[in-house]
Design an enzyme around this catalytic site. Structure first.
Site, PDB file in Angstrom:
ATOM      1  N   THR A 117      47.502  22.193  88.792  1.00 47.09           N
ATOM      2  CA  THR A 117      48.311  23.394  88.997  1.00 47.09           C
ATOM      3  C   THR A 117      49.565  23.061  89.803  1.00 47.09           C
ATOM      4  OG1 THR A 117      46.205  24.591  89.167  1.00 47.09           O
ATOM      5  CG2 THR A 117      48.184  25.805  89.742  1.00 47.09           C
ATOM      6  N   ARG A 145      46.515  15.681  92.871  1.00 45.68           N
ATOM      7  CA  ARG A 145      45.748  15.736  94.120  1.00 45.68           C
ATOM      8  C   ARG A 145      44.474  14.921  93.987  1.00 45.68           C
ATOM      9  NH1 ARG A 145      46.615  21.999  96.071  1.00 45.68           N
ATOM     10  NH2 ARG A 145      48.846  21.898  95.718  1.00 45.68           N
ATOM     11  N   SER A 197      48.601  20.633  99.927  1.00 51.81           N
ATOM     12  CA  SER A 197      48.682  22.051 100.274  1.00 51.81           C
ATOM     13  C   SER A 197      47.531  22.548 101.138  1.00 51.81           C
ATOM     14  CB  SER A 197      48.797  22.858  98.985  1.00 51.81           C
ATOM     15  OG  SER A 197      49.123  24.165  99.286  1.00 51.81           O
ATOM     16  N   HIS A 198      46.714  23.448 100.592  1.00 54.51           N
ATOM     17  CA  HIS A 198      45.660  24.077 101.383  1.00 54.51           C
ATOM     18  C   HIS A 198      44.395  23.224 101.450  1.00 54.51           C
ATOM     19  CE1 HIS A 198      45.077  24.955  97.201  1.00 54.51           C
ATOM     20  NE2 HIS A 198      43.806  25.174  97.432  1.00 54.51           N
ATOM     21  N   ASP A 228      49.818  27.873 105.197  1.00 53.31           N
ATOM     22  CA  ASP A 228      48.901  26.795 104.790  1.00 53.31           C
ATOM     23  C   ASP A 228      49.447  25.404 105.110  1.00 53.31           C
ATOM     24  OD1 ASP A 228      50.894  26.675 102.884  1.00 53.31           O
ATOM     25  OD2 ASP A 228      49.536  26.142 101.249  1.00 53.31           O
ATOM     26  N   ASP A 268      51.158  23.078 103.601  1.00 55.19           N
ATOM     27  CA  ASP A 268      52.558  22.743 103.324  1.00 55.19           C
ATOM     28  C   ASP A 268      53.509  23.914 103.529  1.00 55.19           C
ATOM     29  OD1 ASP A 268      51.450  24.036 101.121  1.00 55.19           O
ATOM     30  OD2 ASP A 268      52.771  23.044  99.696  1.00 55.19           O
ATOM     31  N   ASP A 276      53.736  26.990 102.269  1.00 61.15           N
ATOM     32  CA  ASP A 276      54.231  27.907 101.231  1.00 61.15           C
ATOM     33  C   ASP A 276      53.364  29.152 101.047  1.00 61.15           C
ATOM     34  OD1 ASP A 276      52.166  26.548 100.014  1.00 61.15           O
ATOM     35  OD2 ASP A 276      53.322  25.884  98.264  1.00 61.15           O
ATOM     36  N   ARG A 277      52.152  29.148 101.580  1.00 62.16           N
ATOM     37  CA  ARG A 277      51.313  30.350 101.467  1.00 62.16           C
ATOM     38  C   ARG A 277      51.402  31.193 102.731  1.00 62.16           C
ATOM     39  NH1 ARG A 277      45.610  28.948  98.546  1.00 62.16           N
ATOM     40  NH2 ARG A 277      46.503  27.665  96.905  1.00 62.16           N
ATOM     41  N   GLU A 279      51.667  35.487  93.825  1.00 59.15           N
ATOM     42  CA  GLU A 279      50.350  35.149  93.315  1.00 59.15           C
ATOM     43  C   GLU A 279      49.300  35.713  94.265  1.00 59.15           C
ATOM     44  OE1 GLU A 279      49.976  31.282  91.009  1.00 59.15           O
ATOM     45  OE2 GLU A 279      51.020  30.657  92.822  1.00 59.15           O
ATOM     46  N   GLU A 280      48.137  35.998  93.688  1.00 57.07           N
ATOM     47  CA  GLU A 280      47.036  36.545  94.486  1.00 57.07           C
ATOM     48  C   GLU A 280      46.539  35.545  95.533  1.00 57.07           C
ATOM     49  OE1 GLU A 280      44.061  34.829  94.058  1.00 57.07           O
ATOM     50  OE2 GLU A 280      45.125  33.620  92.560  1.00 57.07           O
ATOM     51  N   LYS A 289      57.066  29.078  96.496  1.00 63.31           N
ATOM     52  CA  LYS A 289      56.610  30.173  97.330  1.00 63.31           C
ATOM     53  C   LYS A 289      56.902  29.817  98.787  1.00 63.31           C
ATOM     54  CE  LYS A 289      51.721  28.765  96.903  1.00 63.31           C
ATOM     55  NZ  LYS A 289      51.711  27.756  95.819  1.00 63.31           N
ATOM     56  N   ARG A 326      36.828  30.402  89.724  1.00 65.62           N
ATOM     57  CA  ARG A 326      37.392  31.561  90.406  1.00 65.62           C
ATOM     58  C   ARG A 326      37.127  32.805  89.565  1.00 65.62           C
ATOM     59  NH1 ARG A 326      40.057  28.817  94.224  1.00 65.62           N
ATOM     60  NH2 ARG A 326      41.604  27.237  93.733  1.00 65.62           N
TER      61      ARG A 326
HETATM   62  C1  VG1 Z   1      45.734  27.458  93.445  1.00 71.43           C
HETATM   63  C2  VG1 Z   1      46.111  28.926  93.342  1.00 71.43           C
HETATM   64  C3  VG1 Z   1      47.450  29.079  92.668  1.00 71.43           C
HETATM   65  C4  VG1 Z   1      48.497  28.253  93.433  1.00 71.43           C
HETATM   66  C5  VG1 Z   1      48.041  26.815  93.542  1.00 71.43           C
HETATM   67  C6  VG1 Z   1      48.982  25.974  94.378  1.00 71.43           C
HETATM   68  O1  VG1 Z   1      45.605  26.912  92.148  1.00 71.43           O
HETATM   69  O2  VG1 Z   1      45.125  29.658  92.670  1.00 71.43           O
HETATM   70  O3  VG1 Z   1      47.806  30.430  92.606  1.00 71.43           O
HETATM   71  O4  VG1 Z   1      49.737  28.302  92.777  1.00 71.43           O
HETATM   72  O5  VG1 Z   1      46.753  26.762  94.151  1.00 71.43           O
HETATM   73  O6  VG1 Z   1      49.147  26.515  95.649  1.00 71.43           O
HETATM   74  P1  VG1 Z   1      44.189  26.717  91.419  1.00 71.43           P
HETATM   75  O7  VG1 Z   1      44.506  26.032  90.123  1.00 71.43           O
HETATM   76  O8  VG1 Z   1      43.333  25.950  92.353  1.00 71.43           O
HETATM   77  O9  VG1 Z   1      43.647  28.100  91.227  1.00 71.43           O
HETATM   78  V1  VG1 Z   1      49.347  25.455  96.958  1.00 71.43           V
HETATM   79  O10 VG1 Z   1      49.802  26.395  98.289  1.00 71.43           O
HETATM   80  O11 VG1 Z   1      47.888  24.687  96.871  1.00 71.43           O
HETATM   81  O12 VG1 Z   1      50.603  24.477  96.442  1.00 71.43           O
HETATM   82 CO    CO Z   2      50.615  25.359  99.714  1.00 67.49          CO
END
Ligand code: VG1
Ligand code: CO
Length: 544
Positions: free
Chosen positions: A19, A23, A114-115, A278, A280, A282-283, A364-365, A377, A497
């Protein structure tokens, strides 16, 4: 005289970006040539012209500095003229996007998972952003993957490391490296969008905030913006010293992982406003006193109140949300008479819409909100947007949200994640659901009737590219939905999910806890997917 080496390598077959970039666990990235292969595949597929500039930085997690030194040497060997990086190799994802746009660079490499947790046994990640400042579209990420499967050589120069800890200008081989303040350009952009004087007034008037950087990249950004520029007391910050392992935490700003902040906002003498971001940066998570704002609602509320914010006073072109995000923003867009787009999950799908001036706000949710000020974001942007609205309306977060629901109705929403389930089991759930598509429409399940179901696919309205298999949707006649999707960011097994949404216009129900209001849909989701028998899980790992 620097020597450029062309070194032999053999491909890895698992370098498919998900996505948001590639990673993997840190030990995977530490294997000989693993990072080098992927970086060379990026360089080979994007074919930067001679003299190009690259932005390079990461969220400071374990392996960030080592990776940056390697990438600098590879960029020099691949003909880049200049690299722009943050002091200490630090750039939040939104700050990197800001720099790519401001300095019109050819693109950027962002190092982050990211997270996902960090540390020697945690996760690392890498992604490429194009000249618009946004994540590379699928066309490019697929090309990178294809090249990674047949790579035979990579280029690197022999040179000593760059002194990333000191702001300044350096040379490595023939390439110029500018080590800059990672915060200044970003903070300036924020100040150009929001009414800092009004927010300063709000804070000076005794409105208490608490910002939790979760020991991740946003610490220094928050310090500069909230303390230095907005005059908040230092006690407004928590966990603002970035650590390579995020203090052993999981830098995901939600009710589960940001529980330290949640306890403060739900405790006695709670602050008026709480927020977290988060790994990085962006959240974002937004909390009021004893109150949580669902990210889908947040997007809708920002959209409805955008005219209160200087940077958006002229109005919005449109709004976009990812498919699993609730339709709360759609209702606002309808009333404002602006278009609303529904895209697959992941920020890379918003870029074309913003570049074509079709949308201004996106969300995004998964706690992601942003706008066309950059192409990622943006966590702190969302926090400032909320503070600007609170200052302009002189109302609490809770009152603003409840008034929003009273006017538009409430899209009650929740996401249940089942993490680290065996991949075959997760695939089995998805296949089983698809197998039931033919028989579902028209079926009555409790008080809901299935209208239709599909596997979401998207045709980009700008370039016509098609993305299929983006999540299973069970749509009910009253507008309620259940969505099933497998995560594309995890590194262990599969994460299922389940997204649940029910629309309720009745103000008398708006006090209900989302889990209570959605209990029947939750049960239906369990039945339809044969969840317990297939996964042996009785509880989600995370509820947001
Ligand atoms: C998750 C979220 C998605 C977001 C992505 C990257 O992806 O659901 O909405 O854009 O993380 O966010 P997934 O494929 O695990 O559902 V970040 O802040 O990790 O760059
Ligand atoms: Co992020």
């Amino acid at each position: 005289m620097t020597t450029t080496l062309t070194l032999h390598t053999t491909p890895f077959n698992d370098q498919k970006p998900g996505t948001s970039g590639l990673r993997k666990r840190v030990p995977v990235f530490q294997q000989a040539n693993y990072l080098e292969n992927f970086v060379q595949a990026i360089f080979d597929s994007i074919q930067a012209p001679a003299g190009a500039t690259l932005v390079l930085g990461g969220d400071g997690r374990f392996y960030n500095l080592e990776a940056i030194q390697i990438i600098l040497k590879m960029a020099a060997a691949n003909g880049y003229a200049r690299v722009l990086t943050g002091q200490g190799g630090i750039l939040s994802t939104p700050a990197a996007s800001c720099l790519i746009r401001k300095y019109a660079t050819f693109g950027g490499i962002i190092l982050s998972a990211s997270h996902n947790p960090g540390g020697p046994e945690g996760d690392f990640g890498i992604k490429y952003n194009t000249a618009n400042g946004g994540p590379a579209p699928e066309k490019i990420t697929e090309a990178i993957f294809e090249l990674s499967k047949k790579i035979s050589h990579y280029r690197i120069i022999e040179a000593s490391d760059v002194a990333l800890d000191t702001i300044g200008e350096y040379t490595i081989g023939k390439m110029h490296v500018s080590v800059i303040d990672p915060v200044a350009d970003y903070a300036e952009l924020m100040e150009s969008l929001f009414d800092f004087a009004a927010i300063r007034g709000l804070l000076a008037g005794g409105f208490n905030i608490k910002f939790d950087a979760m020991h991740a990249v946003n610490g220094p950004y928050a310090r500069e913006i909230f303390i230095n520029r907005l005059g908040a007391p230092v006690a407004s910050l928590m966990n603002c010293v970035p650590l390579p392992d995020f203090g052993n935490g999981h830098p995901d700003p939600n009710l589960t992982y940001a529980h330290e902040l949640v306890e403060i906002l739900y405790g006695e003498n709670a602050p008026d406003f709480g927020a977290a971001s988060d790994g990085d940066g962006d959240r974002n998570m937004i909390l009021g006193r004893h109150f949580f704002v669902t990210p889908s609602d947040s997007l809708a509320i920002l959209t409805a109140n955008a005219k209160l914010v200087p940077g958006y006073r002229a109005g919005l072109k449109g709004v976009a949300r990812s498919m699993p995000t609730s339709a709360a923003a759609d209702r606002v867009a309808k009333e404002l008479g602006i278009p609303c787009y529904e895209t697959p999950t992941g920020w890379k799908f918003f870029g074309n819409l913003m570049d074509a001036d079709k949308v201004t706000l996106c969300g995004e949710e998964s706690f992601g909100t942003g706008s066309s000020h950059i192409r990622e974001k943006d966590g702190l942007w969302a926090v400032l947007f909320w503070l600007n609205i609170v200052a302009a309306r002189a109302q609490s977060v809770e009152t603003i949200t409840r008034e929003h629901w009273a006017h538009f109705g409430r899209n009650v929403y929740s996401r249940h994640d089942y993490e680290a389930i065996p991949t075959e089991v997760a695939n089995g759930v998805m296949t089983h659901l698809k197998d039931s598509f033919a028989s579902l429409p028209g079926q009555k399940l409790g008080s809901y009737t299935v209208e239709r179901c599909d596997d979401f696919s998207y045709t980009d309205p700008v370039d016509g590219s098609i993305s299929t298999g983006q999540g299973i949707r069970i749509l009910f006649t009253d507008g309620s939905r259940i969505v099933f999707r497998l995560s594309g960011t995890g590194t262990e097994g599969a994460t299922l999910r389940i997204y649940l949404e029910a629309y309720d216009p009745d103000i008398n129900n708006h006090h209900l806890d989302a889990q209570v209001a959605l209990s029947e849909l939750i049960q239906i989701a369990g039945q339809l997917s044969e969840l317990v028998t297939r996964t042996t899980r009785v509880q989600p790992s995370v509820i947001t």
